[in-house]
Design a protein around this motif. Sequence first.
Motif, mmCIF file in Angstrom:
data_model
loop_
_atom_site.group_PDB
_atom_site.id
_atom_site.type_symbol
_atom_site.label_atom_id
_atom_site.label_comp_id
_atom_site.label_asym_id
_atom_site.label_seq_id
_atom_site.Cartn_x
_atom_site.Cartn_y
_atom_site.Cartn_z
ATOM 1 N N TRP A 27 0.894 -1.152 -0.071
ATOM 2 C CA TRP A 27 -0.054 -0.149 0.045
ATOM 3 C C TRP A 27 0.882 1.170 -0.100
ATOM 4 C CZ3 TRP A 27 -4.904 0.035 -1.184
ATOM 5 C CH2 TRP A 27 -5.796 -1.112 -0.645
ATOM 6 N N ILE A 28 0.425 2.176 -0.988
ATOM 7 C CA ILE A 28 1.332 3.392 -0.754
ATOM 8 C C ILE A 28 0.048 4.468 -0.855
ATOM 9 C CG2 ILE A 28 3.475 2.429 -2.108
ATOM 10 C CD1 ILE A 28 2.215 4.011 -4.489
ATOM 11 N N GLU A 29 0.511 5.683 -0.294
ATOM 12 C CA GLU A 29 -0.284 6.884 -0.254
ATOM 13 C C GLU A 29 0.347 7.949 -0.941
ATOM 14 O OE1 GLU A 29 -2.947 7.673 3.226
ATOM 15 O OE2 GLU A 29 -2.081 5.769 4.199
ATOM 16 N N LEU A 30 -0.411 8.630 -1.959
ATOM 17 C CA LEU A 30 0.177 9.947 -2.622
ATOM 18 C C LEU A 30 -0.963 10.703 -3.205
ATOM 19 C CD1 LEU A 30 1.695 8.596 -6.099
ATOM 20 C CD2 LEU A 30 -0.118 7.309 -4.739
ATOM 21 N N GLU A 31 -0.483 11.807 -3.482
ATOM 22 C CA GLU A 31 -1.329 12.934 -4.192
ATOM 23 C C GLU A 31 -1.426 12.797 -5.848
ATOM 24 O OE1 GLU A 31 -0.022 16.802 -3.115
ATOM 25 O OE2 GLU A 31 -0.829 16.552 -1.122
ATOM 26 N N LEU A 32 -2.661 12.405 -6.294
ATOM 27 C CA LEU A 32 -2.658 12.218 -7.476
ATOM 28 C C LEU A 32 -3.566 13.124 -8.101
ATOM 29 C CD1 LEU A 32 -3.343 8.338 -7.433
ATOM 30 C CD2 LEU A 32 -1.257 9.459 -8.306
ATOM 31 N N VAL A 33 -3.423 13.539 -9.448
ATOM 32 C CA VAL A 33 -4.395 14.400 -10.466
ATOM 33 C C VAL A 33 -4.643 13.755 -11.515
ATOM 34 C CG1 VAL A 33 -3.735 16.751 -9.358
ATOM 35 C CG2 VAL A 33 -2.204 15.531 -11.157
ATOM 36 N N LYS A 34 -5.629 13.881 -12.230
ATOM 37 C CA LYS A 34 -5.971 13.206 -13.556
ATOM 38 C C LYS A 34 -4.959 13.565 -14.613
ATOM 39 C CE LYS A 34 -8.504 10.546 -16.027
ATOM 40 N NZ LYS A 34 -7.468 10.290 -17.173
ATOM 41 N N ASN A 35 -4.428 12.541 -15.298
ATOM 42 C CA ASN A 35 -3.538 12.909 -16.444
ATOM 43 C C ASN A 35 -4.131 13.592 -17.329
ATOM 44 O OD1 ASN A 35 -1.246 12.475 -18.189
ATOM 45 N ND2 ASN A 35 -0.550 10.897 -17.265
ATOM 46 N N ASP A 36 -4.087 14.604 -17.808
ATOM 47 C CA ASP A 36 -4.677 15.322 -19.021
ATOM 48 C C ASP A 36 -4.222 14.931 -20.141
ATOM 49 O OD1 ASP A 36 -6.341 16.877 -17.026
ATOM 50 O OD2 ASP A 36 -5.135 18.458 -17.029
ATOM 51 N N SER A 37 -3.022 14.440 -20.390
ATOM 52 C CA SER A 37 -2.625 13.921 -21.468
ATOM 53 C C SER A 37 -2.798 12.424 -21.857
ATOM 54 C CB SER A 37 -1.066 13.976 -21.805
ATOM 55 O OG SER A 37 -0.379 13.231 -20.578
ATOM 56 N N ASP A 38 -3.688 11.847 -21.024
ATOM 57 C CA ASP A 38 -4.154 10.433 -21.295
ATOM 58 C C ASP A 38 -5.508 10.160 -21.129
ATOM 59 O OD1 ASP A 38 -4.454 7.670 -20.997
ATOM 60 O OD2 ASP A 38 -2.795 7.275 -19.833
ATOM 61 N N PRO A 39 -6.351 9.966 -22.052
ATOM 62 C CA PRO A 39 -8.006 9.861 -21.834
ATOM 63 C C PRO A 39 -8.325 8.660 -21.262
ATOM 64 C CG PRO A 39 -7.259 9.464 -24.150
ATOM 65 C CD PRO A 39 -5.835 9.902 -23.449
ATOM 66 N N ARG A 40 -7.340 7.970 -20.890
ATOM 67 C CA ARG A 40 -8.124 6.523 -20.360
ATOM 68 C C ARG A 40 -8.518 6.779 -18.902
ATOM 69 N NH1 ARG A 40 -2.863 2.979 -21.522
ATOM 70 N NH2 ARG A 40 -2.141 4.978 -20.553
ATOM 71 N N ASN A 41 -9.911 6.294 -18.424
ATOM 72 C CA ASN A 41 -10.458 6.572 -17.262
ATOM 73 C C ASN A 41 -9.515 6.412 -16.186
ATOM 74 O OD1 ASN A 41 -12.736 7.254 -18.679
ATOM 75 N ND2 ASN A 41 -13.565 5.412 -18.871
ATOM 76 N N GLU A 42 -8.753 5.187 -16.221
ATOM 77 C CA GLU A 42 -7.895 4.858 -14.889
ATOM 78 C C GLU A 42 -6.663 5.718 -14.806
ATOM 79 O OE1 GLU A 42 -10.124 1.088 -16.431
ATOM 80 O OE2 GLU A 42 -9.051 2.819 -17.371
ATOM 81 N N SER A 43 -6.324 6.477 -15.675
ATOM 82 C CA SER A 43 -4.805 7.134 -15.439
ATOM 83 C C SER A 43 -4.810 8.396 -14.820
ATOM 84 C CB SER A 43 -4.382 7.400 -17.227
ATOM 85 O OG SER A 43 -4.390 6.310 -17.695
#
Length: 282
Positions: A55-71
């Motif tokens: 398990w890791i914890e980190l701040e994530l933001v949607k990858n705007d250059s990648d349209p795949r939903n899970e990215s």
Amino acid sequence: MAKTKVLVTVKTYPTLSQKYDELVCTAGFLEDGSWIRVYPVPFRKLDTRYKKWQWIELELVKNDSDPRNESFRPYDYEDITLGEVISTKNGWAERKKFALTKVYTNMSELIQEAKNRAIGTSLAVFKPSVVIDFIWKPCAREWDEKKVKAIYARAAQGNLFDTEEEKEVKKLFKIVDKIPYEFSYVFQSEDGIKRTLMIEDWEVCALYRRYVNEYHMSEIDACKKVREKYLDEFAKKRDLYFFLGTTLKHHFISKNPFIIIGTFTPPLAQPQEPSLFDLNYE
């Protein structure tokens, strides 16, 4: 920004990027069992930071250059909290709770989901009906020269704000070895179609390198040993599942955009001894 908790189950072998140096695709499960892709991840920053099934914890933001939903992409590569590593106790029971939440068995249906923009599935757990073979073929022996030069040039540059550790890393910087072979599984799913999918898991490449570098095997003998592990052991003696992921470049245009980005190989379920109460007496 709140941190996201991710159970890391996939780390691919690094690829080269002129912008980010060596990149690793990391993927795993959220606490609700859904998939998430964390990309790009600089290999030099994170390779030794976390393990698979940790398990890791980190701040994530949607990858705007990648349209795949899970990215998603890390907001701060340095600010990662490391948690528990899930063990393989009790026949991998805890790992199965996440990995086997949703398992696909029909490749044609999975590809349709990926192509459907309303669904756009790009990460999945897949159970082949039949594993036919595990093969390898030669590929480029060296990294792209232009990318290599750009990466070494960046590594040589000094920065007034570099720590002593970072300066030492730059002195010792060496690009990870290129693997001169591509490994693939040949299999069938419920649709009855024979398919060959390349595997880009970190572990298959590391295993090859170990046989060549530590055991001083020839390249062909090393490939044979990798095949022995992935076919004779994983496919025949364990309960084999594929972790599948699409590539950004081919997600909407390729006939089959998926590659194997990892394997899940719990032990086969042991048959239970019948009790006296289970026996049928006439």
